[in-house]
Motif scaffolding. Structure first.
Motif, mmCIF file in Angstrom:
data_model
loop_
_atom_site.group_PDB
_atom_site.id
_atom_site.type_symbol
_atom_site.label_atom_id
_atom_site.label_comp_id
_atom_site.label_asym_id
_atom_site.label_seq_id
_atom_site.Cartn_x
_atom_site.Cartn_y
_atom_site.Cartn_z
ATOM 1 N N ASN A 5 -3.487 -1.762 8.672
ATOM 2 C CA ASN A 5 -3.995 -2.819 9.561
ATOM 3 C C ASN A 5 -4.971 -3.766 8.857
ATOM 4 O O ASN A 5 -5.837 -4.356 9.495
ATOM 5 N N SER A 6 -4.826 -3.894 7.552
ATOM 6 C CA SER A 6 -5.732 -4.751 6.789
ATOM 7 C C SER A 6 -4.928 -5.778 5.986
ATOM 8 O O SER A 6 -3.766 -5.540 5.644
ATOM 9 N N ILE A 7 -5.555 -6.921 5.683
ATOM 10 C CA ILE A 7 -4.906 -7.926 4.824
ATOM 11 C C ILE A 7 -5.443 -7.852 3.409
ATOM 12 O O ILE A 7 -5.139 -8.724 2.588
ATOM 13 N N ASP A 8 -6.228 -6.827 3.116
ATOM 14 C CA ASP A 8 -6.894 -6.723 1.813
ATOM 15 C C ASP A 8 -6.159 -5.742 0.891
ATOM 16 O O ASP A 8 -6.252 -4.531 1.058
ATOM 17 N N PHE A 9 -5.465 -6.289 -0.093
ATOM 18 C CA PHE A 9 -4.718 -5.485 -1.058
ATOM 19 C C PHE A 9 -5.630 -4.632 -1.923
ATOM 20 O O PHE A 9 -5.227 -3.561 -2.396
ATOM 21 N N SER A 10 -6.853 -5.093 -2.156
ATOM 22 C CA SER A 10 -7.752 -4.364 -3.068
ATOM 23 C C SER A 10 -8.052 -2.956 -2.559
ATOM 24 O O SER A 10 -8.258 -2.040 -3.365
ATOM 25 N N ILE A 11 -8.083 -2.781 -1.243
ATOM 26 C CA ILE A 11 -8.310 -1.440 -0.694
ATOM 27 C C ILE A 11 -7.156 -0.511 -1.066
ATOM 28 O O ILE A 11 -7.353 0.646 -1.445
ATOM 29 N N ALA A 12 -5.930 -1.034 -0.970
ATOM 30 C CA ALA A 12 -4.753 -0.244 -1.338
ATOM 31 C C ALA A 12 -4.758 0.062 -2.828
ATOM 32 O O ALA A 12 -4.457 1.190 -3.253
ATOM 33 N N ALA A 13 -5.099 -0.950 -3.655
ATOM 34 C CA ALA A 13 -5.116 -0.749 -5.109
ATOM 35 C C ALA A 13 -6.191 0.255 -5.514
ATOM 36 O O ALA A 13 -5.999 1.042 -6.445
ATOM 37 N N ALA A 48 0.826 -1.207 0.000
ATOM 38 C CA ALA A 48 0.000 0.000 0.000
ATOM 39 C C ALA A 48 0.861 1.258 0.000
ATOM 40 O O ALA A 48 0.552 2.247 -0.681
ATOM 41 N N TRP A 49 1.947 1.218 0.758
ATOM 42 C CA TRP A 49 2.873 2.366 0.803
ATOM 43 C C TRP A 49 3.549 2.569 -0.548
ATOM 44 O O TRP A 49 3.702 3.702 -1.025
ATOM 45 N N THR A 50 3.949 1.478 -1.190
ATOM 46 C CA THR A 50 4.584 1.560 -2.512
ATOM 47 C C THR A 50 3.626 2.141 -3.542
ATOM 48 O O THR A 50 4.020 2.915 -4.435
ATOM 49 N N ASN A 107 -0.025 5.615 -7.259
ATOM 50 C CA ASN A 107 0.901 5.083 -8.267
ATOM 51 C C ASN A 107 0.306 3.821 -8.889
ATOM 52 O O ASN A 107 0.828 2.721 -8.756
ATOM 53 N N LYS A 108 -0.823 3.989 -9.561
ATOM 54 C CA LYS A 108 -1.560 2.843 -10.079
ATOM 55 C C LYS A 108 -0.748 2.025 -11.073
ATOM 56 O O LYS A 108 -0.950 0.815 -11.216
ATOM 57 N N PHE A 109 0.190 2.663 -11.746
ATOM 58 C CA PHE A 109 0.992 1.971 -12.761
ATOM 59 C C PHE A 109 1.869 0.876 -12.148
ATOM 60 O O PHE A 109 2.398 0.015 -12.860
ATOM 61 N N LEU A 110 2.036 0.885 -10.814
ATOM 62 C CA LEU A 110 2.872 -0.113 -10.148
ATOM 63 C C LEU A 110 2.099 -1.377 -9.759
ATOM 64 O O LEU A 110 2.702 -2.336 -9.263
ATOM 65 N N ILE A 111 0.790 -1.386 -9.967
ATOM 66 C CA ILE A 111 -0.019 -2.529 -9.535
ATOM 67 C C ILE A 111 0.463 -3.827 -10.172
ATOM 68 O O ILE A 111 0.686 -4.839 -9.487
ATOM 69 N N VAL A 112 0.631 -3.821 -11.496
ATOM 70 C CA VAL A 112 1.041 -5.046 -12.203
ATOM 71 C C VAL A 112 2.406 -5.504 -11.705
ATOM 72 O O VAL A 112 2.634 -6.699 -11.468
ATOM 73 N N THR A 113 3.323 -4.560 -11.523
ATOM 74 C CA THR A 113 4.680 -4.908 -11.066
ATOM 75 C C THR A 113 4.659 -5.557 -9.685
ATOM 76 O O THR A 113 5.337 -6.568 -9.446
ATOM 77 N N ILE A 114 3.878 -4.995 -8.765
ATOM 78 C CA ILE A 114 3.816 -5.535 -7.402
ATOM 79 C C ILE A 114 3.201 -6.922 -7.383
ATOM 80 O O ILE A 114 3.688 -7.827 -6.686
ATOM 81 N N VAL A 115 2.140 -7.127 -8.156
ATOM 82 C CA VAL A 115 1.493 -8.445 -8.200
ATOM 83 C C VAL A 115 2.467 -9.508 -8.722
ATOM 84 O O VAL A 115 2.584 -10.600 -8.157
ATOM 85 N N ILE A 116 3.183 -9.176 -9.791
ATOM 86 C CA ILE A 116 4.141 -10.126 -10.366
ATOM 87 C C ILE A 116 5.317 -10.355 -9.427
ATOM 88 O O ILE A 116 5.773 -11.498 -9.248
ATOM 89 N N GLY A 147 1.421 4.276 -2.925
ATOM 90 C CA GLY A 147 1.071 5.652 -2.563
ATOM 91 C C GLY A 147 -0.275 5.774 -1.885
ATOM 92 O O GLY A 147 -0.808 6.873 -1.755
ATOM 93 N N ALA A 148 -0.843 4.643 -1.426
ATOM 94 C CA ALA A 148 -2.155 4.678 -0.777
ATOM 95 C C ALA A 148 -2.052 5.166 0.664
ATOM 96 O O ALA A 148 -3.026 5.690 1.221
ATOM 97 N N ILE A 149 -0.875 4.998 1.294
ATOM 98 C CA ILE A 149 -0.647 5.458 2.665
ATOM 99 C C ILE A 149 0.745 6.056 2.765
ATOM 100 O O ILE A 149 1.602 5.842 1.894
ATOM 101 N N ASP A 150 0.996 6.790 3.839
ATOM 102 C CA ASP A 150 2.290 7.440 4.036
ATOM 103 C C ASP A 150 3.240 6.597 4.889
ATOM 104 O O ASP A 150 4.453 6.752 4.816
ATOM 105 N N ASN A 151 2.678 5.721 5.714
ATOM 106 C CA ASN A 151 3.489 4.913 6.623
ATOM 107 C C ASN A 151 3.028 3.452 6.568
ATOM 108 O O ASN A 151 1.884 3.159 6.937
ATOM 109 N N PRO A 152 3.872 2.534 6.111
ATOM 110 C CA PRO A 152 3.446 1.130 5.985
ATOM 111 C C PRO A 152 3.065 0.494 7.310
ATOM 112 O O PRO A 152 2.268 -0.435 7.349
ATOM 113 N N LEU A 153 3.609 0.994 8.425
ATOM 114 C CA LEU A 153 3.306 0.412 9.730
ATOM 115 C C LEU A 153 1.928 0.844 10.244
ATOM 116 O O LEU A 153 1.433 0.285 11.229
#
Length: 612
Positions: free
Chosen positions: A66-74, A53-55, A79-88, A57-63
């Motif tokens: 408190n969720s296990i759901d990546f879809s909220i971060a996506a 989520a931090w990568t 930085n939406k262009f990084l979604i494919v890179t992170i998944v792979i 740009g969805a949040i400022d501090n990764p710590l």
């Protein structure tokens, strides 16, 4: 005086305990250890998801995540262009860890746990840790998977390792595996009753392992207590209020029947899609990826990432998103629910279809993650869609009630765990009144889907006591290649009488009574085997009429073997299909005889007696 701990003396003492006393101790140990490792996995998953989520740009501090759901971060990514890179990248790291350190940790994990129980397999000490890390990377980086499958394998691994350390018997190890499964599930889902029931129900398609209920309950309660102390008692899904009179009125009952039919169709789709993708990647591995199995999850993730780039709501476990969906009617809004400019109903339908596809490619490609969370996502949306389109026309129940019932119905049908799933959903929602409609709908959907299941390691029914003894003997003689490689021809029983499928039920019953046979192999007019029938099948058929031909009956799913197959392979087939015999045929599928467990068990016992 210095006190010393001697494990041999302690084991001697514990073997003198009653069953309950013994498992109060062992169940507590298994529950505590499985809870600790399951919570390590859960916290690690939150951390990985927070970094993702931090990568993005969805949040400022990764710590602070408190969720296990990546879809909220996506969904909130800058930085939406990084979604494919992170998944792979997540799939690549996960695959490298699995195939480098412990290849048995690939896939959903539930099948491995179920197979370990039925075959008495000993887990490697690396499996729980490797499974936790690999699954956290795949799910936390956007793979469409959940924590249930990994939790089952982690818990089963803990049970197996503890039984090895304590030198438990094979039967005690099997019970410890179930207890570990229940403990790990309870720690994460905070569903003590449902988790215990799931651990004993998921082993079979049409049965439950009642012998393991006490160990599972003790472990589950201990794990739930530890989990509550560490991460709190907050439920995964929001609590809801429901009018009991409306929930149980006749119109609602009609709606549940239709919902069962609807979710059964979706369960077919879910199972077929997953199995189809899994089969495709197995063929791909054999043809092009020999020695490079770690590439399978990467290929699957490439497809998942591309879909997720345009449809972020399909990524991750989807658990937080499901909770938001359920709360939406209460909040009178569906913020972020519409996709690609479509209206609400069309958006839900698109999400259901795409979630099935991305889940199949995330896990069917060999990715390390569970199938429960995606099924809950699909079931919740399906139930909500049903409520909007059909349910609201029949009863006054709100759509979010159908969403809860849809969760239990879809996953219960896909995994043949209607009872356990109904309890899990009710416990996660904090409303036990939902158990009855959820169980009714789930049982209906499960019966409609028949023997289809997403877990191929499940066997139809509980293994007979003789077969359980045989599995114990089999583990011992695996060390003796000379007897394990004996041929079926050495054990064939030619005295069993067969029946042509044109004869009447009454005649078949006479054959069984005259020859004292437990079953009758059935052949067609060309002499080829078409299956077998037993007393239970015939008794049901007699209700239709004693003159009913055998060809109209539902044959049992009997193992068919060749005379030159090894004893080891035949026993494996018996155990897998949950029966205590096999039918022997020649190369043209014509009947030669049967192999009975009694004969094999006597031969193996005689051999062991002579060599020990």
């Amino acid at each position: 005086m210095i006190m010393t701990f001697n494990i041999s003396d302690w084991l001697i003492r514990i073997r003198r305990f009653t069953f309950i006393e013994k498992w109060l101790i062992l169940g507590t140990l298994v529950g505590a250890l499985s809870a600790i490792l399951a919570l390590f996995f859960y916290v690690l998953l939150i951390l990985v998801t927070g970094v993702s989520a931090w990568t993005l740009g969805a949040i400022d501090n990764p710590l602070s995540w408190n969720s296990i759901d990546f879809s909220i971060a996506a969904l909130n990514a800058k930085n939406k262009f990084l979604i494919v890179t992170i998944v792979i990248l997540g799939a690549l790291l996960s695959g490298l860890i699995v195939y480098r350190f412990e290849p048995k940790a690939e896939g959903p994990g539930a099948d491995a746990a179920i197979r370990a129980y039925h075959r008495g397999i000993k887990f490697s000490s690396k499996i729980p840790v490797v499974k936790a890390i690999a699954s956290a990377l795949l799910i936390g980086c956007g793979g469409s998977a959940g924590v249930q499958g990994p939790s089952l394998q982690i818990g089963a691994g803990i049970g197996s390792l503890l039984s090895k350390f304590l030198r438990l018997s094979i039967e005690e190890r099997r019970l410890a595996i179930v207890a570990g499964m229940a403990g790990a599930l309870s720690a994460i889902f905070r569903s003590p009753i449902g988790s215990a029931l799931f651990a004993i129900e998921v082993l079979y398609r049409k049965d439950v392992e009642t012998e393991a209920l006490v160990p599972a309950i003790i472990s589950s309660i201990v794990a739930y207590t530890i989990s509550s102390c560490i991460i709190g008692i907050e439920r995964p899904f929001p609590s809801i209020e429901v009018d009991l009179r409306t929930l149980f009125n006749p119109y609602s009952l009609i709606a549940y029947v239709i919902l069962g039919l609807f979710t059964a169709c979706l369960a077919f789709f879910y199972i077929h899609t997953y199995n189809g993708v899994k089969s495709f990647f197995l063929k791909l591995e054999k043809r092009y990826l020999i020695g490079r199995k770690w590439l399978k999850p990467v290929i699957g993730a490439s497809i998942v990432g591309c879909i997720g780039f345009f449809m972020p709501l399909t990524l991750g476990s989807g658990s937080t998103l499901v909770a938001e969906y359920i709360l939406s009617p209460v909040k009178e809004g569906f913020i972020g629910f519409e996709v690609l400019g479509f209206e609400l109903i069309a958006s839900i339908f698109i999400l259901i279809v795409l979630k099935v596809i991305v889940t199949a490619f995330s896990i069917g490609s060999g990715g390390s993650g569970g199938l429960f969370a995606p099924a809950i996502y699909i079931g919740a949306l399906s139930g909500f869609l049903f409520g909007k389109l059909i349910g609201s026309k029949i009863t006054t129940l709100p759509s979010h009630i159908f969403a809860y019932i849809g969760m239990a119905s879809l996953f219960g049908a896909a995994t043949k765990t209607p009872l356990a799933t109904s309890f899990i959903v009710a416990e996660m929602s904090g409303n036990y009144a939902l158990i009855i409609p959820a169980l009714f709908t789930s049982l209906l959907a499960s019966e409609i889907t028949g023997n289809m299941t997403i877990y191929e390691a499940q066997i139809p029914r509980r293994i007979q006591p003789m077969l359980a003894k045989l599995s114990t003997l089999l583990e011992i003689v695996k060390k003796h290649l000379d007897i394990a490689s004996l041929k079926v021809l050495d054990f064939i029983n030619e005295s069993y009488e067969v029946a042509n499928w044109n004869i009447k039920c009454s005649q078949a019953l006479e054959i069984m009574a005259r020859n004292r046979q437990r079953f009758i192999p059935v052949i067609d007019d060309q002499g080829k085997i078409r299956g077998a029938i037993d007393v239970t099948v015939i008794r049901k058929a007699l209700e239709l009429g004693k003159d009913t031909p055998l060809l109209y009956l539902e044959m049992t799913n009997s193992p068919i073997v060749l005379a030159d197959e090894t004893l080891h392979d035949v026993i494996e087939k018996m155990i897998h299909q949950g029966v205590d015999y096999a039918i022997v045929v020649d190369d043209e599928e014509k009947y030669l005889g049967v192999v009975l467990v009694e004969d094999i068990a006597i031969a193996l016992a005689t051999y062991i007696t002579k060599t020990t």
